[in-house]
Design a protein around this motif. Structure first.
Motif, PDB file in Angstrom:
ATOM      1  N   LYS A 107      95.439  50.494  62.346  1.00  0.00           N
ATOM      2  CA  LYS A 107      94.894  51.261  63.563  1.00  0.00           C
ATOM      3  C   LYS A 107      94.905  52.968  62.351  1.00  0.00           C
ATOM      4  O   LYS A 107      94.650  53.266  63.001  1.00  0.00           O
ATOM      5  N   SER A 108      95.710  53.242  60.980  1.00  0.00           N
ATOM      6  CA  SER A 108      95.438  53.881  60.842  1.00  0.00           C
ATOM      7  C   SER A 108      93.647  53.699  59.530  1.00  0.00           C
ATOM      8  O   SER A 108      93.196  54.771  59.041  1.00  0.00           O
ATOM      9  N   THR A 109      93.310  53.384  59.436  1.00  0.00           N
ATOM     10  CA  THR A 109      92.128  52.650  59.646  1.00  0.00           C
ATOM     11  C   THR A 109      91.155  52.778  60.374  1.00  0.00           C
ATOM     12  O   THR A 109      89.427  51.875  59.931  1.00  0.00           O
ATOM     13  N   GLY A 110      91.398  53.202  61.985  1.00  0.00           N
ATOM     14  CA  GLY A 110      90.097  53.174  62.505  1.00  0.00           C
ATOM     15  C   GLY A 110      90.066  52.681  64.400  1.00  0.00           C
ATOM     16  O   GLY A 110      89.847  52.602  64.846  1.00  0.00           O
ATOM     17  N   LYS A 111      91.986  51.686  64.048  1.00  0.00           N
ATOM     18  CA  LYS A 111      91.904  51.208  65.397  1.00  0.00           C
ATOM     19  C   LYS A 111      90.997  49.644  65.322  1.00  0.00           C
ATOM     20  O   LYS A 111      89.807  49.428  65.381  1.00  0.00           O
ATOM     21  N   GLY A 112      91.130  49.505  66.960  1.00  0.00           N
ATOM     22  CA  GLY A 112      90.395  48.107  67.588  1.00  0.00           C
ATOM     23  C   GLY A 112      89.896  47.172  66.184  1.00  0.00           C
ATOM     24  O   GLY A 112      88.708  46.873  66.085  1.00  0.00           O
ATOM     25  N   ARG A 113      90.617  46.722  65.842  1.00  0.00           N
ATOM     26  CA  ARG A 113      90.353  45.666  64.167  1.00  0.00           C
ATOM     27  C   ARG A 113      91.423  45.151  64.028  1.00  0.00           C
ATOM     28  O   ARG A 113      92.653  44.858  64.352  1.00  0.00           O
ATOM     29  N   ALA A 114      91.309  44.087  63.494  1.00  0.00           N
ATOM     30  CA  ALA A 114      92.255  43.136  62.846  1.00  0.00           C
ATOM     31  C   ALA A 114      91.981  43.289  61.135  1.00  0.00           C
ATOM     32  O   ALA A 114      90.935  43.115  60.718  1.00  0.00           O
ATOM     33  N   CYS A 115      93.165  43.541  60.562  1.00  0.00           N
ATOM     34  CA  CYS A 115      93.685  43.586  59.201  1.00  0.00           C
ATOM     35  C   CYS A 115      94.065  42.342  57.932  1.00  0.00           C
ATOM     36  O   CYS A 115      95.605  42.163  59.256  1.00  0.00           O
ATOM     37  N   GLU A 116      93.984  41.943  57.259  1.00  0.00           N
ATOM     38  CA  GLU A 116      94.926  40.617  56.709  1.00  0.00           C
ATOM     39  C   GLU A 116      95.263  41.638  55.565  1.00  0.00           C
ATOM     40  O   GLU A 116      94.939  42.540  54.632  1.00  0.00           O
ATOM     41  N   TYR A 117      97.905  41.205  55.175  1.00  0.00           N
ATOM     42  CA  TYR A 117      97.586  42.276  54.243  1.00  0.00           C
ATOM     43  C   TYR A 117      96.704  41.594  52.983  1.00  0.00           C
ATOM     44  O   TYR A 117      96.852  42.710  52.607  1.00  0.00           O
ATOM     45  N   SER A 118      96.835  40.855  52.893  1.00  0.00           N
ATOM     46  CA  SER A 118      96.072  40.435  51.536  1.00  0.00           C
ATOM     47  C   SER A 118      94.627  41.347  51.246  1.00  0.00           C
ATOM     48  O   SER A 118      93.972  41.405  49.756  1.00  0.00           O
ATOM     49  N   SER A 119      93.931  41.106  52.029  1.00  0.00           N
ATOM     50  CA  SER A 119      92.555  42.380  51.791  1.00  0.00           C
ATOM     51  C   SER A 119      93.230  43.875  51.848  1.00  0.00           C
ATOM     52  O   SER A 119      92.032  45.065  52.068  1.00  0.00           O
ATOM     53  N   ILE A 120      93.855  44.129  52.156  1.00  0.00           N
ATOM     54  CA  ILE A 120      94.224  45.744  51.638  1.00  0.00           C
ATOM     55  C   ILE A 120      93.959  46.184  50.744  1.00  0.00           C
ATOM     56  O   ILE A 120      94.279  45.534  50.051  1.00  0.00           O
ATOM     57  N   GLY A 121      93.205  47.090  50.412  1.00  0.00           N
ATOM     58  CA  GLY A 121      93.329  47.844  48.897  1.00  0.00           C
ATOM     59  C   GLY A 121      91.774  47.408  48.546  1.00  0.00           C
ATOM     60  O   GLY A 121      91.532  47.566  47.952  1.00  0.00           O
ATOM     61  N   SER A 122      90.833  46.120  48.921  1.00  0.00           N
ATOM     62  CA  SER A 122      89.817  45.573  48.904  1.00  0.00           C
ATOM     63  C   SER A 122      88.467  45.954  49.654  1.00  0.00           C
ATOM     64  O   SER A 122      88.870  47.092  50.350  1.00  0.00           O
ATOM     65  N   ASN A 123      88.015  46.353  49.237  1.00  0.00           N
ATOM     66  CA  ASN A 123      86.476  46.142  50.060  1.00  0.00           C
ATOM     67  C   ASN A 123      86.303  44.754  51.073  1.00  0.00           C
ATOM     68  O   ASN A 123      84.813  45.186  51.813  1.00  0.00           O
ATOM     69  N   VAL A 124      86.963  44.853  51.376  1.00  0.00           N
ATOM     70  CA  VAL A 124      86.378  43.672  52.431  1.00  0.00           C
ATOM     71  C   VAL A 124      86.451  44.091  54.312  1.00  0.00           C
ATOM     72  O   VAL A 124      87.682  44.810  54.146  1.00  0.00           O
TER      73      VAL A 124
END
Length: 124
Positions: A107-124
């Motif tokens: 939500k804080s990086t654009g909303k309307g998307r899915a994020c995996e905890y393991s990818s937070i902070g990576s360029n994925v």
């Protein structure tokens, strides 16, 4: 176990617009749309084998006893259910806390998307 936390984007703004413009029929229609959409998302998770812990307002939370899921495919199915009128963000993690943190990141990086905890902070 993989946890998913799904939450509507900007639903509160849609509701606020109805209140501020005094549009009762639009408020009811928005409520019905959100209820129906979250129920369909919950049904999707159940069909995929998830245990659903929460389905209310504009959110759904569940877990699946696997090591990994295809987050992109899940998000695409959620988008298909939501259509053009609503948008959702999804957080995925190995615990309820991780999934919720991933949701906040989505939500804080654009909303309307899915994020995996393991990818937070990576360029994925």
């Amino acid at each position: 176990m993989i946890y998913v936390v799904i939450d509507g984007d900007d639903i509160g703004r849609k509701l606020a617009s109805c209140y501020l413009s005094n549009r009762v029929d639009d408020l009811k229609a928005t409520k019905d749309l959100v209820d129906l959409t979250t129920q369909h998302i919950s049904d999707l998770l159940l069909r995929l084998g998830y245990e659903v812990f929460f389905c209310a307002a504009d959110g759904v939370t569940g877990a699946l006893k696997v090591e990994k899921i295809d987050v992109g495919a899940l998000y695409q199915e959620i988008e298909n259910i939501a259509g053009d009128e609503l948008a959702f963000s999804v957080g995925v993690g190995k615990s309820l806390r991780e999934a919720y943190v991933a949701l906040l990141y989505a939500k804080s990086t654009g909303k309307g998307r899915a994020c995996e905890y393991s990818s937070i902070g990576s360029n994925v």
